[in-house]
Design a protein around this motif. Structure first.
Motif, PDB file in Angstrom:
ATOM      1  N   ILE A   1     -13.179  -4.426  -7.124  1.00 31.41           N
ATOM      2  CA  ILE A   1     -14.009  -4.978  -7.740  1.00 31.41           C
ATOM      3  C   ILE A   1     -15.721  -4.128  -7.899  1.00 31.41           C
ATOM      4  O   ILE A   1     -15.759  -4.629  -6.922  1.00 31.41           O
ATOM      5  CB  ILE A   1     -14.478  -6.446  -7.886  1.00 31.41           C
ATOM      6  CG1 ILE A   1     -13.650  -7.176  -8.536  1.00 31.41           C
ATOM      7  CG2 ILE A   1     -14.707  -7.420  -9.633  1.00 31.41           C
ATOM      8  CD1 ILE A   1     -13.181  -9.282  -7.636  1.00 31.41           C
ATOM      9  N   ILE A   2     -16.089  -3.628  -8.737  1.00 33.05           N
ATOM     10  CA  ILE A   2     -17.115  -2.676  -8.946  1.00 33.05           C
ATOM     11  C   ILE A   2     -17.487  -3.012 -10.249  1.00 33.05           C
ATOM     12  O   ILE A   2     -17.431  -3.391 -11.161  1.00 33.05           O
ATOM     13  CB  ILE A   2     -16.720  -0.905  -9.387  1.00 33.05           C
ATOM     14  CG1 ILE A   2     -15.734  -0.413  -8.119  1.00 33.05           C
ATOM     15  CG2 ILE A   2     -17.884  -0.501  -9.465  1.00 33.05           C
ATOM     16  CD1 ILE A   2     -15.020   0.927  -8.497  1.00 33.05           C
ATOM     17  N   GLU A   3     -19.078  -3.683  -9.695  1.00 36.26           N
ATOM     18  CA  GLU A   3     -20.045  -4.313 -10.829  1.00 36.26           C
ATOM     19  C   GLU A   3     -21.193  -3.700 -11.014  1.00 36.26           C
ATOM     20  O   GLU A   3     -21.300  -2.361  -9.989  1.00 36.26           O
ATOM     21  CB  GLU A   3     -20.332  -6.033 -10.276  1.00 36.26           C
ATOM     22  CG  GLU A   3     -19.256  -7.123  -9.848  1.00 36.26           C
ATOM     23  CD  GLU A   3     -19.022  -8.269  -9.134  1.00 36.26           C
ATOM     24  OE1 GLU A   3     -18.561  -9.163  -9.874  1.00 36.26           O
ATOM     25  OE2 GLU A   3     -19.784  -7.949  -8.223  1.00 36.26           O
ATOM     26  N   LEU A   4     -21.403  -4.059 -12.087  1.00 35.69           N
ATOM     27  CA  LEU A   4     -23.501  -2.927 -12.616  1.00 35.69           C
ATOM     28  C   LEU A   4     -22.471  -1.882 -12.815  1.00 35.69           C
ATOM     29  O   LEU A   4     -23.731  -0.574 -12.031  1.00 35.69           O
ATOM     30  CB  LEU A   4     -24.367  -3.313 -11.457  1.00 35.69           C
ATOM     31  CG  LEU A   4     -24.862  -5.058 -11.647  1.00 35.69           C
ATOM     32  CD1 LEU A   4     -24.550  -5.478 -10.362  1.00 35.69           C
ATOM     33  CD2 LEU A   4     -26.357  -4.284 -12.150  1.00 35.69           C
ATOM     34  N   VAL A   5     -21.769  -1.016 -13.358  1.00 36.63           N
ATOM     35  CA  VAL A   5     -21.347   0.370 -13.913  1.00 36.63           C
ATOM     36  C   VAL A   5     -22.077   0.971 -14.619  1.00 36.63           C
ATOM     37  O   VAL A   5     -21.846  -0.065 -15.836  1.00 36.63           O
ATOM     38  CB  VAL A   5     -19.863   0.340 -13.682  1.00 36.63           C
ATOM     39  CG1 VAL A   5     -20.059   2.170 -13.792  1.00 36.63           C
ATOM     40  CG2 VAL A   5     -19.843  -0.199 -12.300  1.00 36.63           C
TER      41      VAL A   5
END
Length: 335
Positions: A292-296
């Protein structure tokens, strides 16, 4: 919280713990709540990142059109949004050397004349690994002490991180990227507080964008929350996020390799699952092997209607880490 409310909260917590002792551990595990077993074998530590191949990299890079490059990372600043209220370290930045200070302290022992001639600036910073634009490793969340592919904390976790599935095992992330602008599809600058993105929301946005998902994609969801990034309290309060069925649509139905969004938790709260406060993290990381990638930072892509691109990035190689900062770049591609 006042002493009275704190006491009430503790009483409720203790009552719940006491009640749970009457139920066996086996009975408390909900149906299907077991970690995933990797189709790439018992030693696999990177899950769906195995979908990155020489052929998949060549396919997307051969379509890069040149021109503008989009930086999808946030800046780091003191006071930025963080999990400080959960007890995690917030971002800190300080000077370790300054031009005038080195003249005074002479830390290298080179003398006043040299320090006046060669101005020296040095800095340091510290933070929780899930700060700013970052990617979660597969050990970030698990079920009953186990993580992706059945690795166990009792066997694989030391005092200095996991000796399996650490973020340093991730390869360079080069893949087809897809932006799904849910806020834009609804004619909004930003989704409402606590809005839970549905499977139909994703389908509607994809249809509006004339984009189809493919196996191995890095799929990024825009809620519009990044508009509040410079207002940390507002950014963190009741953010919109993904629903569990929407996540299933991305991974199981559409073949996404990595999923991400412009909020800090990917999911929203309160949880839609009674016995799991972070059901999307459990599902994606522990059961599907999908990071999961966050704050993109997605607003610029959305503004320019760039929905398909080559995603290029890589986390810092922090040995045993459960996450690391990420500096992703989006390069538009030809049809």
């Amino acid at each position: 919280m006042t002493p009275r409310t704190l006491g009430t909260a503790l009483a409720l917590l203790l009552a719940g713990a006491a009640a749970s002792t009457a139920v066996s551990a086996h009975e408390r595990v909900p149906s299907g709540q077991q970690v995933g077993t990797s189709p790439w074998g018992p030693k696999d530590e990177i899950g769906r990142l195995n979908l990155i191949t020489e052929a998949s990299r060549a396919a997307i890079l051969s379509r890069v059109s040149g021109g503008k490059a989009y930086d999808l990372a946030t800046e780091y600043y003191v006071g930025m949004p963080s999990w400080q209220d959960a007890g995690d370290p917030h971002y800190q930045f300080w000077m370790t050397h300054t031009p005038r200070g080195t003249v005074m302290d002479d830390p290298m022992g080179v003398g006043e004349t040299m320090n006046l001639t060669r101005s020296y600036t040095g800095t340091a910073f510290s933070m929780y690994s899930h700060t700013g634009t970052h990617i979660d490793a597969l050990n970030h969340f698990g079920i009953h002490g186990k993580i992706w592919n059945g690795f166990e904390a009792d066997k694989h976790l030391g005092d200095r991180g996991w000796n399996v599935t650490g973020i340093e095992k991730f390869p360079p992330l080069i893949a087809r990227g897809v932006l799904i602008d849910v806020a834009g599809a609804k004619g909004m600058d930003m989704l409402p507080d606590s809005y839970r993105v549905t499977r139909q929301d994703l389908k509607d946005a994809l249809a509006r964008q004339h984009v189809q998902l493919q196996q191995g994609d890095i799929v990024l969801i825009r809620t519009g929350r990044m508009r509040l990034f410079e207002q940390p309290k507002a950014y963190m309060a009741n953010p919109p996020g993904m629903g569990l069925d929407a996540a299933r649509f991305l991974v199981e139905d559409s073949g996404a390799m990595i999923v991400g969004a412009d909020n800090l938790s990917f999911e929203t709260f309160p949880s839609e699952v009674s016995d799991d406060y972070v059901p999307l993290h459990t599902y994606l990381l522990a059961q599907q092997g999908a990071p999961i990638i966050e704050l993109v930072a997605l607003d610029e892509l959305a503004r320019d209607k760039v929905y398909e691109f080559a995603f290029i990035g890589g986390p810092l190689k922090i040995r045993g880490g459960d996450a690391a900062p990420l500096r992703p770049v989006a390069l538009p591609v030809r049809p």
